[in-house]
Motif scaffolding. Sequence first.
Motif, PDB file in Angstrom:
ATOM      1  N   LEU A  98       0.833  -1.208   0.000  1.00  0.00           N
ATOM      2  CA  LEU A  98       0.000   0.000   0.000  1.00  0.00           C
ATOM      3  C   LEU A  98       0.866   1.255   0.000  1.00  0.00           C
ATOM      4  O   LEU A  98       0.587   2.216  -0.738  1.00  0.00           O
ATOM      5  CB  LEU A  98      -0.934   0.011   1.217  1.00  0.00           C
ATOM      6  CG  LEU A  98      -1.808   1.256   1.354  1.00  0.00           C
ATOM      7  CD1 LEU A  98      -2.785   1.359   0.184  1.00  0.00           C
ATOM      8  CD2 LEU A  98      -2.555   1.250   2.676  1.00  0.00           C
ATOM      9  N   LEU A  99       1.933   1.255   0.803  1.00  0.00           N
ATOM     10  CA  LEU A  99       2.830   2.409   0.864  1.00  0.00           C
ATOM     11  C   LEU A  99       3.458   2.665  -0.505  1.00  0.00           C
ATOM     12  O   LEU A  99       3.497   3.810  -0.976  1.00  0.00           O
ATOM     13  CB  LEU A  99       3.910   2.180   1.925  1.00  0.00           C
ATOM     14  CG  LEU A  99       4.897   3.318   2.162  1.00  0.00           C
ATOM     15  CD1 LEU A  99       4.181   4.596   2.571  1.00  0.00           C
ATOM     16  CD2 LEU A  99       5.908   2.916   3.214  1.00  0.00           C
ATOM     17  N   ASN A 100       3.919   1.619  -1.168  1.00  0.00           N
ATOM     18  CA  ASN A 100       4.508   1.782  -2.507  1.00  0.00           C
ATOM     19  C   ASN A 100       3.488   2.311  -3.507  1.00  0.00           C
ATOM     20  O   ASN A 100       3.810   3.161  -4.347  1.00  0.00           O
ATOM     21  CB  ASN A 100       5.111   0.469  -2.993  1.00  0.00           C
ATOM     22  CG  ASN A 100       6.394   0.130  -2.274  1.00  0.00           C
ATOM     23  OD1 ASN A 100       7.056   0.990  -1.723  1.00  0.00           O
ATOM     24  ND2 ASN A 100       6.735  -1.145  -2.254  1.00  0.00           N
ATOM     25  N   GLU A 101       2.247   1.834  -3.435  1.00  0.00           N
ATOM     26  CA  GLU A 101       1.193   2.332  -4.327  1.00  0.00           C
ATOM     27  C   GLU A 101       0.954   3.816  -4.097  1.00  0.00           C
ATOM     28  O   GLU A 101       0.812   4.588  -5.049  1.00  0.00           O
ATOM     29  CB  GLU A 101      -0.101   1.561  -4.101  1.00  0.00           C
ATOM     30  CG  GLU A 101      -0.096   0.152  -4.633  1.00  0.00           C
ATOM     31  CD  GLU A 101      -1.341  -0.636  -4.233  1.00  0.00           C
ATOM     32  OE1 GLU A 101      -2.299  -0.039  -3.690  1.00  0.00           O
ATOM     33  OE2 GLU A 101      -1.358  -1.855  -4.459  1.00  0.00           O
ATOM     34  N   LYS A 102       0.908   4.223  -2.827  1.00  0.00           N
ATOM     35  CA  LYS A 102       0.678   5.635  -2.502  1.00  0.00           C
ATOM     36  C   LYS A 102       1.837   6.503  -2.981  1.00  0.00           C
ATOM     37  O   LYS A 102       1.633   7.598  -3.504  1.00  0.00           O
ATOM     38  CB  LYS A 102       0.473   5.806  -0.993  1.00  0.00           C
ATOM     39  CG  LYS A 102      -0.869   5.287  -0.496  1.00  0.00           C
ATOM     40  CD  LYS A 102      -0.990   5.493   1.001  1.00  0.00           C
ATOM     41  CE  LYS A 102      -2.339   5.062   1.508  1.00  0.00           C
ATOM     42  NZ  LYS A 102      -3.417   5.981   1.128  1.00  0.00           N
ATOM     43  N   ILE A 103       3.052   6.001  -2.822  1.00  0.00           N
ATOM     44  CA  ILE A 103       4.228   6.756  -3.265  1.00  0.00           C
ATOM     45  C   ILE A 103       4.207   6.931  -4.783  1.00  0.00           C
ATOM     46  O   ILE A 103       4.420   8.037  -5.298  1.00  0.00           O
ATOM     47  CB  ILE A 103       5.529   6.057  -2.807  1.00  0.00           C
ATOM     48  CG1 ILE A 103       5.682   6.172  -1.296  1.00  0.00           C
ATOM     49  CG2 ILE A 103       6.748   6.636  -3.516  1.00  0.00           C
ATOM     50  CD1 ILE A 103       6.777   5.284  -0.719  1.00  0.00           C
ATOM     51  N   LEU A 104       3.959   5.853  -5.514  1.00  0.00           N
ATOM     52  CA  LEU A 104       3.932   5.936  -6.980  1.00  0.00           C
ATOM     53  C   LEU A 104       2.828   6.866  -7.473  1.00  0.00           C
ATOM     54  O   LEU A 104       3.025   7.646  -8.406  1.00  0.00           O
ATOM     55  CB  LEU A 104       3.759   4.544  -7.590  1.00  0.00           C
ATOM     56  CG  LEU A 104       4.991   3.644  -7.495  1.00  0.00           C
ATOM     57  CD1 LEU A 104       4.667   2.245  -8.000  1.00  0.00           C
ATOM     58  CD2 LEU A 104       6.147   4.236  -8.275  1.00  0.00           C
ATOM     59  N   ARG A 105       1.674   6.803  -6.831  1.00  0.00           N
ATOM     60  CA  ARG A 105       0.564   7.683  -7.216  1.00  0.00           C
ATOM     61  C   ARG A 105       0.940   9.145  -6.970  1.00  0.00           C
ATOM     62  O   ARG A 105       0.725  10.013  -7.821  1.00  0.00           O
ATOM     63  CB  ARG A 105      -0.697   7.327  -6.440  1.00  0.00           C
ATOM     64  CG  ARG A 105      -1.898   8.140  -6.856  1.00  0.00           C
ATOM     65  CD  ARG A 105      -3.175   7.611  -6.201  1.00  0.00           C
ATOM     66  NE  ARG A 105      -4.346   8.200  -6.797  1.00  0.00           N
ATOM     67  CZ  ARG A 105      -4.868   9.364  -6.425  1.00  0.00           C
ATOM     68  NH1 ARG A 105      -4.319  10.056  -5.451  1.00  0.00           N
ATOM     69  NH2 ARG A 105      -5.937   9.850  -7.026  1.00  0.00           N
ATOM     70  N   ASN A 106       1.549   9.415  -5.822  1.00  0.00           N
ATOM     71  CA  ASN A 106       1.957  10.774  -5.484  1.00  0.00           C
ATOM     72  C   ASN A 106       3.006  11.287  -6.473  1.00  0.00           C
ATOM     73  O   ASN A 106       2.929  12.434  -6.943  1.00  0.00           O
ATOM     74  CB  ASN A 106       2.498  10.815  -4.048  1.00  0.00           C
ATOM     75  CG  ASN A 106       2.772  12.217  -3.571  1.00  0.00           C
ATOM     76  OD1 ASN A 106       2.077  13.158  -3.929  1.00  0.00           O
ATOM     77  ND2 ASN A 106       3.784  12.372  -2.748  1.00  0.00           N
TER      78      ASN A 106
END
Length: 146
Positions: free
Chosen positions: A61-69
């Motif tokens: 989830l953290l990686n998904e949020k980082i990539l989206r940001n």
Amino acid sequence: MSENLPAASDVRRRHISKRMKVALDALVHGEVSSVTEAAEKAGLSREHLSRSIGEPHIRELLNEKILRNLTLNAARAGATKVKLLDSANEMVKDRASTFLLGLAGINPQSAPAAPATATTPGVCIIIQQRDAQLPMIDVTPQIITP
């Protein structure tokens, strides 16, 4: 028979609490600068947040949020570089233009290298193997008596 069934994590994503999501969002968006601050903001202990970040479903989830940001802010970063072309500072304009030209695949030529015949100042150390036939010179200080 149980070998053919998918793992529980494959069927349904593990639950992530709202507090954990608040902490992760704070880290991703730069609202806090440390895990301790993110834990305080979300009402979690630092130890729990640190341990949880190591779990695969939280990391995912953290990686998904980082990539989206990063994806959302890439357009802003590009626009900023373009605006810097109109800067009053010549160095800023030069660096922005070099960066943008590099993105377009246009790289400026580097300065020509010094010719091979040119000498540059400096120290040259030459290491030679000692010849066994050369005599040793004794440089021990001698006491001179009058």
